[in-house]
Design a protein around this motif. Structure first.
Motif, short mmCIF file in Angstrom:
data_model
loop_
_atom_site.label_atom_id
_atom_site.label_comp_id
_atom_site.label_asym_id
_atom_site.label_seq_id
_atom_site.Cartn_x
_atom_site.Cartn_y
_atom_site.Cartn_z
N SER A 149 0.85 -1.19 0.00
CA SER A 149 0.00 0.00 0.00
C SER A 149 0.89 1.24 0.00
N ILE A 150 0.69 2.10 -1.01
CA ILE A 150 1.48 3.33 -1.08
C ILE A 150 1.28 4.16 0.18
N GLU A 151 0.04 4.19 0.66
CA GLU A 151 -0.28 4.98 1.86
C GLU A 151 0.46 4.44 3.08
N LYS A 152 0.38 3.10 3.28
CA LYS A 152 1.06 2.51 4.42
C LYS A 152 2.58 2.63 4.28
N PHE A 153 3.06 2.44 3.02
CA PHE A 153 4.50 2.49 2.79
C PHE A 153 5.04 3.90 3.05
N SER A 154 4.29 4.93 2.66
CA SER A 154 4.76 6.30 2.84
C SER A 154 4.93 6.64 4.32
N ALA A 155 4.11 6.00 5.17
CA ALA A 155 4.20 6.26 6.61
C ALA A 155 5.48 5.69 7.22
N ILE A 156 6.05 4.66 6.57
CA ILE A 156 7.26 4.04 7.10
C ILE A 156 8.39 4.05 6.07
N LYS A 157 8.31 4.96 5.09
CA LYS A 157 9.28 4.96 3.99
C LYS A 157 10.71 5.16 4.48
N ARG A 158 10.86 5.96 5.55
CA ARG A 158 12.21 6.18 6.10
C ARG A 158 12.81 4.88 6.60
N TYR A 159 12.00 4.09 7.26
CA TYR A 159 12.48 2.81 7.82
C TYR A 159 12.63 1.75 6.73
N MET B 60 19.17 0.86 16.01
CA MET B 60 19.73 1.92 16.85
C MET B 60 19.98 3.20 16.04
N ILE B 61 20.46 3.02 14.79
CA ILE B 61 20.70 4.18 13.92
C ILE B 61 19.38 4.91 13.64
N LEU B 62 18.32 4.13 13.46
CA LEU B 62 17.00 4.70 13.19
C LEU B 62 16.33 5.22 14.46
N LYS B 63 17.03 5.10 15.59
CA LYS B 63 16.54 5.58 16.89
C LYS B 63 15.23 4.90 17.30
N LEU B 64 15.16 3.61 17.02
CA LEU B 64 14.02 2.82 17.46
C LEU B 64 14.24 2.39 18.91
N PRO B 65 13.18 2.19 19.67
CA PRO B 65 13.34 1.68 21.04
C PRO B 65 14.07 0.34 21.04
N SER C 281 23.42 -1.16 31.08
CA SER C 281 23.05 0.23 31.37
C SER C 281 22.92 1.06 30.10
N TYR C 282 23.70 0.73 29.06
CA TYR C 282 23.65 1.52 27.81
C TYR C 282 22.30 1.40 27.13
N PHE C 283 21.69 0.21 27.23
CA PHE C 283 20.40 -0.03 26.58
C PHE C 283 19.27 0.11 27.60
N GLN C 284 18.47 1.12 27.42
CA GLN C 284 17.32 1.32 28.29
C GLN C 284 16.09 0.75 27.60
N VAL C 285 15.64 -0.39 28.05
CA VAL C 285 14.51 -1.06 27.42
C VAL C 285 13.22 -0.35 27.81
N ASP C 286 12.55 0.19 26.83
CA ASP C 286 11.29 0.91 27.04
C ASP C 286 10.15 -0.08 26.98
N GLU C 287 9.74 -0.58 28.14
CA GLU C 287 8.70 -1.62 28.18
C GLU C 287 7.38 -1.15 27.58
N GLU C 288 7.02 0.10 27.80
CA GLU C 288 5.74 0.61 27.32
C GLU C 288 5.89 1.36 26.00
N LEU C 289 7.09 1.29 25.40
CA LEU C 289 7.35 1.94 24.12
C LEU C 289 6.96 3.42 24.14
N LYS C 290 7.43 4.12 25.19
CA LYS C 290 7.11 5.55 25.30
C LYS C 290 7.97 6.40 24.37
N SER C 291 9.07 5.81 23.87
CA SER C 291 9.99 6.57 23.03
C SER C 291 9.80 6.29 21.55
N ILE C 292 8.55 6.05 21.15
CA ILE C 292 8.25 5.79 19.75
C ILE C 292 8.48 7.05 18.93
N PRO C 293 9.22 6.96 17.80
CA PRO C 293 9.40 8.13 16.94
C PRO C 293 8.04 8.66 16.46
#
Length: 646
Positions: A71-81, A310-315, A383-395
């Motif tokens: 889907s072009i629409e769905k793909f455009s929402a995640i095109k960066r990734y 990590m480069i894409l700054k994903l949780p 300590s370097y990896f802070q696991v976001d259990e509730e995914l509060k750091s979603i881009p």
């Protein structure tokens, strides 16, 4: 038909059935059973060319389905990734595995080709896992799908580059011809996507002939694949283009339902054919090398994909999940490996080792996915990896509106479907609808109704309607056989969903309930009640008496009155012979009679239907309960003003 073909087919099928039954008892992945089936059959069948040919259709149908779901629409929402993430994942994995190949003694060209082979993950396995775990619409699922789409497109480019990597020279004088062919193909695709295919599918859908629609979609798939092959483009890209041509039409969901069984069968043959290629003697002889190489490839793929996350700054939680899902070698690598063999990029011995490693990485994926929570927990200890259990750091770009849930699915957009749509909208109840008439679908879409074309008995159609998160499904337009199939599919996909069915005849009630429906509204019985009310009105009977008689009829013969909308009650009981009309109102929360402006608009309450009882003694202090239906009379203009006021 050749008796030997029947013999081979029977041997394959019975072996697969026996192996899969054992694997099902042991709760092991089906895919591993298919590999083992191929290995077992490989020692009994000498000529496997027919199976290999049929298995190639599995890859064609897989690419066709990927194109359908694109889907072009769905793909455009995640095109960066998809673009950046996919490109980084393929490039970095290729570099890392190339270095490993050089370390193992491969020449540069073979090492690069080895890197390409490992860079592509299994779309079939990953998509199946995500569907089983309901991850398709999650953050992890969407990013993973984006990277897979990039890989599927990239593998086509690698197939085109393989001859050059193998030492073939480029004939410059042929470049203008190739460009002309691609331009011509592009023009034909645009014409097909804009005019021919939508019109052809629309006309086929209007006939409501299942065979005609299915044969047309198969022709589009095979015909496009054949056309692209004529100009030198592989069948994989042709199948993907065919899927894209249909993906942006309203017929993609129904097409997916028709093609899915073909894809499942041929992909099963594909996995069996991979097992057929395994030389068990060489596999066991090189088992140590295969196990070490499997561990290294899983580790490299995981590390590279995690690094990309990590480069894409994903949780961290998302990155780990994606890295595990994409850690295996994919089915397209076998297609690519076959091309590499033709140009001397792989020896037979290395191909045998690669085959064993691929099968192991694919087989281990379901088990590794189950370990995901434990792996995430281990990362949380660093300590370097802070696991976001509730995914509060979603881009921000990955954040989306909350998907529709607790909604009502309306099967059929006839009179009842339209009435239900109005009623649900009035009370802000979310709906998703489906109809098999393309004209109706177009009309309702123009009115803003969320509706798709398709047959609700089809699993892919119900999944598109988010059956797993729906509260209720109302089946008001379907053949009797189609109704039973829809009930069965809906109940299988969502055991807790409330199913309401409208049938033609009283005699069908028991069978429909046995099929899994919760409530059944027979049209035959409702028609008889409507006729009864009209006859009683003709004889000037009191409306309270009519309502009480109707209630008695329902109590004796039909116990699903509470599922009828207030609009339906109005249609059955309206007095069409005078200027005084009877209407109804359903109470959704406990309320006092003074909460409704009946007196203001000169409306008279005749009775209240509570479950299977009719209450006629309505005092000034009467208390309404949830799900009560209030019957009242008045002038139509006053009734309309009353509804606007509340």
């Amino acid at each position: 038909m050749d008796i030997y073909l029947l013999q081979y087919a029977s041997a394959i099928l019975i072996t697969a059935v026996i192996v899969l039954l054992i694997f099902n008892k042991l709760k092991l992945p089906t895919m591993i059973g298919l590999f083992i089936t191929g290995i077992v059959i490989g020692h009994a069948i000498n000529d496997t060319s027919i199976i290999s040919t049929l298995s190639e259709l599995g890859v064609v149908f897989l690419l066709f389905i990927i194109g359908l779901e694109f889907s072009i629409e769905k793909f455009s929402a995640i095109k960066r990734y998809a673009l950046i993430g996919g490109a980084l994942q393929v490039f970095l994995t290729t570099i890392a595995i190339t270095l490993l190949g050089l370390f193992l003694g491969l020449n540069l060209r073979s090492a690069i080709f080895f890197g390409f082979l490992v860079a592509f993950s299994s779309t079939a396995i990953v998509m199946k896992i995500m569907q089983q775990k309901h991850m398709t619409h999650s953050i992890q699922g969407r990013v993973t799908l984006g990277i897979l789409i990039f890989q599927d497109i990239a593998v086509i480019g690698v197939i085109l580059l393989t001859p050059i990597l193998g030492g073939e020279t480029i004939e410059l004088h042929l470049i203008p011809t190739v460009i002309l062919k691609f331009v011509g193909l592009g023009i034909l695709i645009l014409i097909g996507a804009k005019w021919f295919i939508p019109l052809a599918l629309r006309d086929a859908a209007k006939t409501k002939n299942r065979d005609l629609f299915m044969l047309l979609t198969l022709f589009i798939c095979m015909g496009t694949t054949f056309a692209t092959s004529l100009i030198g483009i592989g069948p994989e890209l042709g199948a993907f283009i065919a899927g894209l041509l249909i993906s942006n039409t309203e017929y993609s969901h129904q097409t997916l339902g028709y093609i899915q069984p073909f894809q499942d069968v041929f992909m099963s043959l594909f996995f069996i054919s991979i097992g057929l290629m395994v030389n068990l003697h060489l596999f066991l002889y090189n088992i140590t090398s295969i196990l070490i190489l499997t561990a290294l490839i899983l580790l490299i793929n995981f590390a590279v994909t995690f690094f990309v996350g990590m480069i894409l700054k994903l949780p961290t939680k998302v990155s780990v999940t994606i890295a595990i899902l994409l850690s295996q070698i994919g089915e397209f690598s076998f297609v690519l490996a076959s091309e590499g063999m033709k140009f001397g990029l792989m020896t037979k011995q290395f191909f045998s080792i690669f085959l064993g490693v691929s099968i192991l990485t694919m087989s281990l994926t379901p088990f590794l996915q189950k370990l995901t929570p434990k792996i995430i927990k281990q990362f949380g200890k660093i300590s370097y990896f802070q696991v976001d259990e509730e995914l509060k750091s979603i881009p921000e770009e990955l954040e989306e509106a909350r998907p529709i849930e607790d909604h009502v699915i309306l099967v059929g957009m006839g009179r009842i479907g339209k009435q239900m749509t109005r009623a649900c909208r009035q009370f802000n109840v979310p709906i998703l609808a489906v109809d098999q008439n393309p004209v109706v679908v177009e009309q309702q879409q123009a009115l803003g109704v969320p509706i798709i074309y398709g047959n609700a008995s089809n699993e892919s159609v119900l999944k598109e309607l988010r059956i797993t998160s729906a509260q209720c499904i109302v089946i008001s337009a379907s053949t009797y056989e189609g109704t039973l199939k829809t009930i069965d599919t809906a109940r299988r996909l969502n055991p807790d969903i409330h199913i309401i069915v409208r049938t033609k005849y009283l005699k069908n009630i028991e069978e429909v309930i046995e099929a899994g429906a919760d409530e059944v509204i027979p049209k035959e019985f409702e028609t008889s009640i409507l006729m009864f009310t009209r006859i009683m009105d003709y004889y000037n009977k009191d409306m309270d008496e009519i309502a009480e008689a109707v209630n008695d009829l329902r109590s004796d013969n039909y116990n699903a009155f509470r599922s009828v909308s207030s609009e339906d009650v109005s249609a059955y009981l309206s007095n069409s012979f005078t200027d005084i009309e009877l209407d109804s109102l359903r109470v959704y929360n406990d309320a006092h009679i003074s909460d409704f402006p009946f007196e203001k608009y000169e409306l008279t309450i005749t009775s209240v239907i509570r479950e299977n009882n009719t209450i006629t003694n309505i005092s000034d202090n009467f208390q309404f309960l949830e799900d009560d239906i209030i019957l009242f009379t008045g002038q139509r203009d006053d009734i309309n003003k009353f509804f606007e006021a509340i």
